[in-house]
Write a protein that holds these residues in place. Structure first.
Motif, PDB file in Angstrom:
ATOM      1  N   ILE A  68      30.696  45.586  33.113  1.00  0.00           N
ATOM      2  CA  ILE A  68      30.327  44.949  34.381  1.00  0.00           C
ATOM      3  C   ILE A  68      31.437  43.996  34.826  1.00  0.00           C
ATOM      4  CG2 ILE A  68      28.680  43.387  35.489  1.00  0.00           C
ATOM      5  CD1 ILE A  68      26.547  44.561  33.556  1.00  0.00           C
ATOM      6  N   GLY A  69      31.942  43.200  33.891  1.00  0.00           N
ATOM      7  CA  GLY A  69      33.043  42.301  34.232  1.00  0.00           C
ATOM      8  C   GLY A  69      34.275  43.054  34.692  1.00  0.00           C
ATOM      9  N   CYS A  70      34.564  44.178  34.055  1.00  0.00           N
ATOM     10  CA  CYS A  70      35.710  44.998  34.447  1.00  0.00           C
ATOM     11  C   CYS A  70      35.520  45.529  35.865  1.00  0.00           C
ATOM     12  CB  CYS A  70      35.877  46.141  33.460  1.00  0.00           C
ATOM     13  SG  CYS A  70      37.267  47.238  33.804  1.00  0.00           S
ATOM     14  N   ALA A  71      34.319  46.020  36.176  1.00  0.00           N
ATOM     15  CA  ALA A  71      34.036  46.556  37.510  1.00  0.00           C
ATOM     16  C   ALA A  71      34.227  45.484  38.583  1.00  0.00           C
ATOM     17  CB  ALA A  71      32.610  47.104  37.555  1.00  0.00           C
ATOM     18  N   ILE A  72      33.706  44.300  38.330  1.00  0.00           N
ATOM     19  CA  ILE A  72      33.839  43.213  39.317  1.00  0.00           C
ATOM     20  C   ILE A  72      35.300  42.807  39.462  1.00  0.00           C
ATOM     21  CG2 ILE A  72      33.202  40.824  39.833  1.00  0.00           C
ATOM     22  CD1 ILE A  72      30.568  41.345  38.323  1.00  0.00           C
ATOM     23  N   SER A  73      36.045  42.816  38.377  1.00  0.00           N
ATOM     24  CA  SER A  73      37.468  42.456  38.447  1.00  0.00           C
ATOM     25  C   SER A  73      38.217  43.408  39.362  1.00  0.00           C
ATOM     26  CB  SER A  73      38.073  42.471  37.040  1.00  0.00           C
ATOM     27  OG  SER A  73      37.431  41.544  36.192  1.00  0.00           O
TER      28      SER A  73
END
Length: 321
Positions: free
Chosen positions: A107-112
Motif C-alpha cells: 500500500i505504501g509503495c502504491a501511494i508513493s
C-alpha cells in the motif's frame, strides 16, 4: 544488431552519436525533466547506495520520500484520502498473491508511485514536456547507462516522428510478462541499438521499478480512480496499458474515461494477423494498435536496468522499494 523473431516487423536503425563522458550525460540531463528515486527515509544506507549508483551512471536524481508501510494504518489512509480496493482479495484465485489482502508495504509503495505521478502531472500542467525517469531504490545500472538511455529516447523519437507510432505514456526500462506469451504472439519492435529493441504496445507486463513517465501519461495516471482503489502498482499499469490477463475486475474498475475518443480497433487487420500467424509487414509505418487503448506503454527489451531485491516478506512488510 541482434536478430529478431521472424514474425516481428523491424525498421532500419537510425544513427545517433553515442557520445561519452560529460557530453552524453549532459544530453541525458537535458532530455529528461528529472530523475526521481523513491526511497524510505528510515533506510539511509540503502538510499545512499542507490544515490551513489545513480550518480555514477550520470544522473543527478531527486529523492522522493516513500510512504513507509510500517508507519501507516487505516486512520492514516482515511485522513489522507486513500482507499484500498476492497475487491482485491479473491478466494481461490490461481495466483496465491491475489488470494490475500494487500500488505502495508504494498500500500505504501502504491501511494508513493501515485504521488510521483501527481507531481509529474502538476509539472506537465506548468508546461513541462520531457519525461520523468522514475526509479525505486534497488535498481542497478549497466555500464554506459547515459548513452544507452539516449539511444532509447532517440528510438522513441524516431518511431513516433518518422514512422507513425503512437507516442508512449510510459516506457518500461525493467519489466516481466505477467503470463507466458502464446506461440506467435508478438508486438512490433523498433531498433534501439545493437543490444536492444523498443517493443511497441506489448502484452501485459509487471515491474514498476524503473520507467520513463511522459507528461501525458502522468496526467492520465493522476486522473484514474487509483486514489480511491489502491492496488499494487505492478498490477495497475498493465491494466491500463494492455488489460490485466488475470483480473477482469481491474479492467472494469480502471476502464478509460467515458469521454475518451479512442479510435475503433482495426478488427480486420487483427483477424488477418491471427490467420497469417504473423505480424503484418509494413513499409516505414508502425501498424495501428489493434485494441482501443487509452494508456500507451512501450518496453525496452532486453531490460535496460536490473534490480537487487530483498526477500519478499521484507518488501511486503516494510514498503521496501
Amino acid at each position: 544488431m541482434a536478430s529478431a523473431p521472424s514474425q516481428v516487423p523491424r525498421l532500419e536503425s537510425g544513427g545517433m552519436a553515442s557520445g561519452d563522458g560529460v557530453g552524453v550525460e549532459a544530453r541525458m540531463a537535458s532530455a529528461l525533466d528529472r530523475a526521481v528515486v523513491i526511497s524510505l527515509a528510515r533506510r539511509p544506507a540503502k538510499r545512499a547506495s542507490m544515490l551513489g549508483r545513480a550518480r555514477a551512471a550520470g544522473l543527478q536524481p531527486a529523492v522522493f520520500e516513500a510512504v513507509d508501510g510500517s508507519a501507516i494504518d487505516t486512520e492514516w489512509l482515511r485522513a489522507h484520502g486513500y482507499v484500498v480496493y476492497d475487491g482485491w482479495r479473491i478466494k481461490g484465485h490461481p495466483s496465491r498473491f491475489m488470494q490475500r489482502g494487500l500488505k502495508w508495504g504494498e500500500i505504501g509503495c502504491a501511494i508513493s508511485h501515485l504521488r510521483v505521478w501527481e507531481a509529474a502531472a502538476a509539472r506537465a500542467d506548468c508546461g513541462e514536456r520531457r519525461p520523468t525517469l522514475v526509479l525505486e531504490d534497488d535498481i542497478l545500472f549497466p555500464a554506459g547507462f547515459a548513452s544507452k538511455l539516449m539511444h532509447v529516447l532517440d528510438a522513441i523519437a524516431r518511431a513516433t516522428a518518422e514512422h507513425g507510432a503512437t507516442p508512449p505514456d510510459l516506457v518500461y526500462l525493467l519489466s516481466k510478462p505477467i503470463v507466458a506469451r502464446k506461440p506467435g504472439e508478438a508486438s512490433p519492435q523498433f531498433p534501439v541499438d545493437e543490444e536492444r529493441q523498443l517493443e511497441l504496445n506489448p502484452p501485459a507486463l509487471w515491474k514498476a521499478g524503473a520507467y520513463l513517465l511522459y507528461p501525458a501519461g502522468a496526467r492520465k495516471l493522476a486522473q484514474t480512480p487509483y486514489r480511491a482503489n489502491l492496488v499494487p502498482t505492478d498490477d495497475l499499469l498493465p491494466t491500463l496499458a494492455a488489460g490485466h490477463p488475470l483480473r477482469a475486475d481491474l479492467d472494469a474498475l480502471f476502464a478509460p474515461p467515458p469521454d475518451y475518443g479512442a479510435p475503433a480497433a482495426d478488427t480486420g487487420a487483427e483477424r488477418r494477423v491471427q490467420e497469417a500467424g504473423s505480424m503484418p509487414k509494413f513499409a516505414g509505418h508502425i501498424p495501428p494498435v489493434t485494441r482501443s487503448q487509452w494508456f500507451i506503454a512501450y518496453a525496452v527489451t532486453p531490460n535496460l536496468l536490473t534490480e537487487c531485491r530483498l526477500n519478499m516478506s521484507d518488501t511486503e512488510n516494510s514498503a521496501e522499494m
